[in-house]
Scaffold this motif. Sequence first.
Motif, PDB file in Angstrom:
ATOM      1  N   GLY A  92       0.807  -1.213   0.000  1.00 18.37           N
ATOM      2  CA  GLY A  92       0.000   0.000   0.000  1.00 18.37           C
ATOM      3  C   GLY A  92       0.837   1.259   0.000  1.00 18.37           C
ATOM      4  O   GLY A  92       2.073   1.220  -0.068  1.00 18.37           O
ATOM      5  N   SER A  93       0.146   2.393   0.079  1.00 13.94           N
ATOM      6  CA  SER A  93       0.805   3.695   0.002  1.00 13.94           C
ATOM      7  C   SER A  93       0.334   4.612   1.124  1.00 13.94           C
ATOM      8  O   SER A  93      -0.795   4.489   1.608  1.00 13.94           O
ATOM      9  N   LEU A  94       1.203   5.516   1.503  1.00 14.54           N
ATOM     10  CA  LEU A  94       0.882   6.594   2.430  1.00 14.54           C
ATOM     11  C   LEU A  94       1.620   7.840   1.978  1.00 14.54           C
ATOM     12  O   LEU A  94       2.700   7.744   1.384  1.00 14.54           O
ATOM     13  N   ARG A  95       1.049   8.990   2.298  1.00 16.98           N
ATOM     14  CA  ARG A  95       1.718  10.261   2.045  1.00 16.98           C
ATOM     15  C   ARG A  95       1.853  11.004   3.365  1.00 16.98           C
ATOM     16  O   ARG A  95       0.844  11.393   3.965  1.00 16.98           O
ATOM     17  N   LEU A  96       3.080  11.195   3.781  1.00 16.01           N
ATOM     18  CA  LEU A  96       3.350  11.949   5.002  1.00 16.01           C
ATOM     19  C   LEU A  96       3.548  13.421   4.662  1.00 16.01           C
ATOM     20  O   LEU A  96       4.086  13.756   3.613  1.00 16.01           O
ATOM     21  N   SER A  97       3.129  14.267   5.586  1.00 14.14           N
ATOM     22  CA  SER A  97       3.335  15.698   5.451  1.00 14.14           C
ATOM     23  C   SER A  97       4.047  16.228   6.687  1.00 14.14           C
ATOM     24  O   SER A  97       3.879  15.694   7.779  1.00 14.14           O
ATOM     25  N   TYR A 126       6.881  16.750   1.964  1.00 14.97           N
ATOM     26  CA  TYR A 126       6.081  15.540   1.849  1.00 14.97           C
ATOM     27  C   TYR A 126       6.982  14.321   1.664  1.00 14.97           C
ATOM     28  O   TYR A 126       8.115  14.414   1.193  1.00 14.97           O
ATOM     29  N   LEU A 127       6.443  13.172   2.017  1.00 15.06           N
ATOM     30  CA  LEU A 127       7.090  11.903   1.711  1.00 15.06           C
ATOM     31  C   LEU A 127       6.016  10.960   1.194  1.00 15.06           C
ATOM     32  O   LEU A 127       5.173  10.488   1.957  1.00 15.06           O
ATOM     33  N   GLN A 128       6.043  10.736  -0.111  1.00 17.16           N
ATOM     34  CA  GLN A 128       5.126   9.781  -0.723  1.00 17.16           C
ATOM     35  C   GLN A 128       5.762   8.400  -0.641  1.00 17.16           C
ATOM     36  O   GLN A 128       6.871   8.204  -1.150  1.00 17.16           O
ATOM     37  N   MET A 129       5.064   7.481  -0.005  1.00 16.13           N
ATOM     38  CA  MET A 129       5.602   6.144   0.202  1.00 16.13           C
ATOM     39  C   MET A 129       4.711   5.135  -0.511  1.00 16.13           C
ATOM     40  O   MET A 129       3.536   4.998  -0.178  1.00 16.13           O
ATOM     41  N   ASN A 130       5.276   4.454  -1.480  1.00 18.72           N
ATOM     42  CA  ASN A 130       4.560   3.439  -2.249  1.00 18.72           C
ATOM     43  C   ASN A 130       5.183   2.069  -2.008  1.00 18.72           C
ATOM     44  O   ASN A 130       6.305   1.958  -1.519  1.00 18.72           O
ATOM     45  N   SER A 131       4.442   1.034  -2.359  1.00 17.60           N
ATOM     46  CA  SER A 131       4.943  -0.343  -2.233  1.00 17.60           C
ATOM     47  C   SER A 131       5.516  -0.596  -0.845  1.00 17.60           C
ATOM     48  O   SER A 131       6.622  -1.129  -0.689  1.00 17.60           O
TER      49      SER A 131
END
Length: 128
Positions: free
Chosen positions: A16-21, A80-85
């Motif tokens: 899954g994915s998350l986007r941190l701010s 931001y930190l977009q985290m995928n896979s």
Amino acid sequence: QVQLVESGGGLVQTGGSLRLSCAASGRTFSTYGMAWFRQAPGKEREFVATISSGGEITLYEDSVKGRFTISRDNDKNTVYLQMNSLETEDAAVYCCAADTNDLVYSDLYSGARGYDYWGRGTQVTVSS
């Protein structure tokens, strides 16, 4: 003084994915290099990614290359930190940090000592 407040953490399944701010206070955000670090229980704090003050240069820890993307919006004082896979090994408390010397241009960018301001962190949990 700069205050940093992270958000966006949570529980996600593997893949899954998350986007941190990370929202920063103050008028000088655009002059700071920014970074994300993480710390899992029983482990040392680990560098994840950094971005230069103007956003031109980004650097990543090897295990997140190709999966995570750091970015910033200087008009919104936010990084931001977009985290995928996401993998179970990515589970940790993620903290953002600011440095006044744009460490990305030196060999010091991956060391926590070089950063002047830290947020309290946001928890990322990855379930298998």
